[in-house]
Design an enzyme around this catalytic site. Sequence first.
Site, mmCIF file in Angstrom:
data_model
loop_
_atom_site.group_PDB
_atom_site.id
_atom_site.type_symbol
_atom_site.label_atom_id
_atom_site.label_comp_id
_atom_site.label_asym_id
_atom_site.label_seq_id
_atom_site.Cartn_x
_atom_site.Cartn_y
_atom_site.Cartn_z
ATOM 1 N N HIS A 47 15.444 61.309 94.927
ATOM 2 C CA HIS A 47 14.690 60.192 94.096
ATOM 3 C C HIS A 47 15.552 59.395 93.281
ATOM 4 C CE1 HIS A 47 10.516 58.921 92.544
ATOM 5 N NE2 HIS A 47 11.444 58.111 91.880
ATOM 6 N N HIS A 95 16.732 55.290 91.648
ATOM 7 C CA HIS A 95 16.656 54.003 91.636
ATOM 8 C C HIS A 95 18.005 53.178 91.378
ATOM 9 C CE1 HIS A 95 12.299 53.851 90.957
ATOM 10 N NE2 HIS A 95 12.449 55.188 90.568
ATOM 11 N N LEU A 96 18.484 52.587 92.236
ATOM 12 C CA LEU A 96 19.589 51.790 91.942
ATOM 13 C C LEU A 96 19.636 50.322 91.649
ATOM 14 C CD1 LEU A 96 21.886 53.395 94.959
ATOM 15 C CD2 LEU A 96 21.976 53.985 92.482
ATOM 16 N N ASN A 141 11.371 49.968 95.030
ATOM 17 C CA ASN A 141 10.622 49.040 94.038
ATOM 18 C C ASN A 141 11.491 48.121 93.249
ATOM 19 O OD1 ASN A 141 11.995 51.200 92.422
ATOM 20 N ND2 ASN A 141 10.258 50.936 90.981
ATOM 21 N N LYS A 162 7.463 55.071 100.819
ATOM 22 C CA LYS A 162 7.063 55.379 99.351
ATOM 23 C C LYS A 162 5.838 54.670 99.175
ATOM 24 C CE LYS A 162 7.304 56.392 94.743
ATOM 25 N NZ LYS A 162 8.245 56.993 93.998
ATOM 26 N N HIS A 176 4.011 58.324 94.665
ATOM 27 C CA HIS A 176 3.981 58.345 93.184
ATOM 28 C C HIS A 176 2.571 58.644 92.839
ATOM 29 C CE1 HIS A 176 4.866 56.720 88.893
ATOM 30 N NE2 HIS A 176 3.648 56.835 88.841
ATOM 31 N N HIS A 201 8.391 63.591 91.344
ATOM 32 C CA HIS A 201 8.589 63.675 89.942
ATOM 33 C C HIS A 201 7.384 64.487 89.273
ATOM 34 C CE1 HIS A 201 6.736 59.846 90.007
ATOM 35 N NE2 HIS A 201 7.564 59.229 90.351
ATOM 36 N N LEU A 233 7.511 57.244 83.612
ATOM 37 C CA LEU A 233 6.251 57.668 84.293
ATOM 38 C C LEU A 233 6.591 58.400 85.462
ATOM 39 C CD1 LEU A 233 4.391 54.115 84.164
ATOM 40 C CD2 LEU A 233 3.827 56.270 82.726
ATOM 41 N N ASP A 283 14.933 60.703 89.538
ATOM 42 C CA ASP A 283 14.336 59.467 89.090
ATOM 43 C C ASP A 283 15.132 58.674 88.264
ATOM 44 O OD1 ASP A 283 12.366 57.672 89.252
ATOM 45 O OD2 ASP A 283 10.962 58.711 87.809
ATOM 46 N N HIS A 330 17.152 50.720 82.872
ATOM 47 C CA HIS A 330 16.624 49.399 82.424
ATOM 48 C C HIS A 330 17.356 49.188 81.445
ATOM 49 C CE1 HIS A 330 12.698 49.554 84.587
ATOM 50 N NE2 HIS A 330 12.669 50.926 84.255
ATOM 51 N N ALA A 359 8.956 51.599 81.506
ATOM 52 C CA ALA A 359 9.276 53.111 81.848
ATOM 53 C C ALA A 359 10.562 53.409 82.631
ATOM 54 C CB ALA A 359 8.187 53.612 82.407
HETATM 55 O O1 DOR Z 1 9.651 56.015 84.656
HETATM 56 C C1 DOR Z 1 9.807 55.454 85.778
HETATM 57 N N1 DOR Z 1 10.541 54.509 86.137
HETATM 58 N N2 DOR Z 1 8.888 55.877 86.904
HETATM 59 C C2 DOR Z 1 8.714 55.100 88.060
HETATM 60 O O2 DOR Z 1 7.814 55.701 88.590
HETATM 61 C C3 DOR Z 1 9.409 53.980 88.384
HETATM 62 C C4 DOR Z 1 10.736 53.980 87.247
HETATM 63 C C5 DOR Z 1 11.142 52.571 87.595
HETATM 64 O O3 DOR Z 1 11.436 51.884 88.745
HETATM 65 O O4 DOR Z 1 11.835 52.100 86.404
HETATM 66 ZN ZN ZN Z 2 11.096 56.651 90.501
#
Ligand code: DOR
Ligand code: ZN
Length: 349
Positions: free
Chosen positions: A14, A16-17, A41, A99, A136, A174, A221, A249, A253, A265
Amino acid sequence: MNKFLTIRRPDDWHLHLRDDEMLNAVTPHSADFGRAIIMPNLVPPVVTGGQARDYRARIRAALPEGAALKPLMTLYLTETTDPADVVAAHAEGLIAAVKLYPAGATTNSASGVTDFDKVRPVLEAMAEAGVPLCVHGEVTDPAVDIFDREAVFIERVLDPVRRATPGLRVVMEHITTADGIAYVRENAADAAMGGTITTHHLVINRNAILAGGIRPHYYCLPVAKRETHRLALREAAMSGQGPFFLGTDSAPHPDRAKLQPCGCAGCFTAPNTMSILAQVFEEDGKLETLEAFASLNGPAFYRLPPNEDRVTLRRQDEPIRYPETITAGEETVTVFDPGFDLHWQMEPA
Ligand code: DOR
Ligand code: ZN
């Protein structure tokens, strides 16, 4: 004195790139994982096989020469997802999973699902074709307390959806509660369910976010819960048991977006994840189960072989210093701070 632990190369189930400058900045930090399930996402989200193929090409271009990482793509489930597109993308090996974000649950989830009846045909096609659904697991009902949203999701959404779709294989992503751990355990027979656990949820409880001052870099989250839940996650991750595997996860950001009156988050753990994991497994006397959690249980669930090659984790007496931030274009991104010294580092075998 140095200590060594050699394990099969780990995977991240899991991750995020993101895209563009952020993609280029963060992808090298996951390059030593064997495979990673890439979250869809983006803005706009990755919803078709064609978009997943294009995104995979951008990820490959962002990887350094000789990187181990193979991106395993996912599609973002919407109420208009075409079952035939999902099945075809899975059959050609382009996507590993789909997802599900309940609409509004988290970052960029506005296109997610509100009416589960509308996605029934897709879920049935996935059950038939053996395509796993990554969820999720949080309800979005504003009347539900944020700390209860995972437990309520199990009862209101996850269990009914699974009952309505026999044969659908589901990953509860998660997991942050003892309730989630218990539900996955109870339903794990025949690999019908798996559960990912993040690095940061093994380290922090909700005090880390709120006690003695508000710490936006620990806000993610599902939000971290009370200590009893963190301990349940540690027990599950270190049990070596099949249904539980690593999904970091890691969710970068810009600091600019996190340090706001309404900050977003996500914890960015890619650079130091394996160091933190080795440290916490060692702390609990469970280093021998790290390989199951990080390298074996995930591929078993996804019906893939474990990685052929191995990596060595080396423990040194001197703490290892990770940068506090990385740079993405004009932005800085803060690296997750576990709050304790790290002594383990992953190196090529
Ligand atoms: O904390 C999180 N950040 N939870 C998620 O489910 C998405 C993720 C994000 O894409 O920033
Ligand atoms: Zn995630």
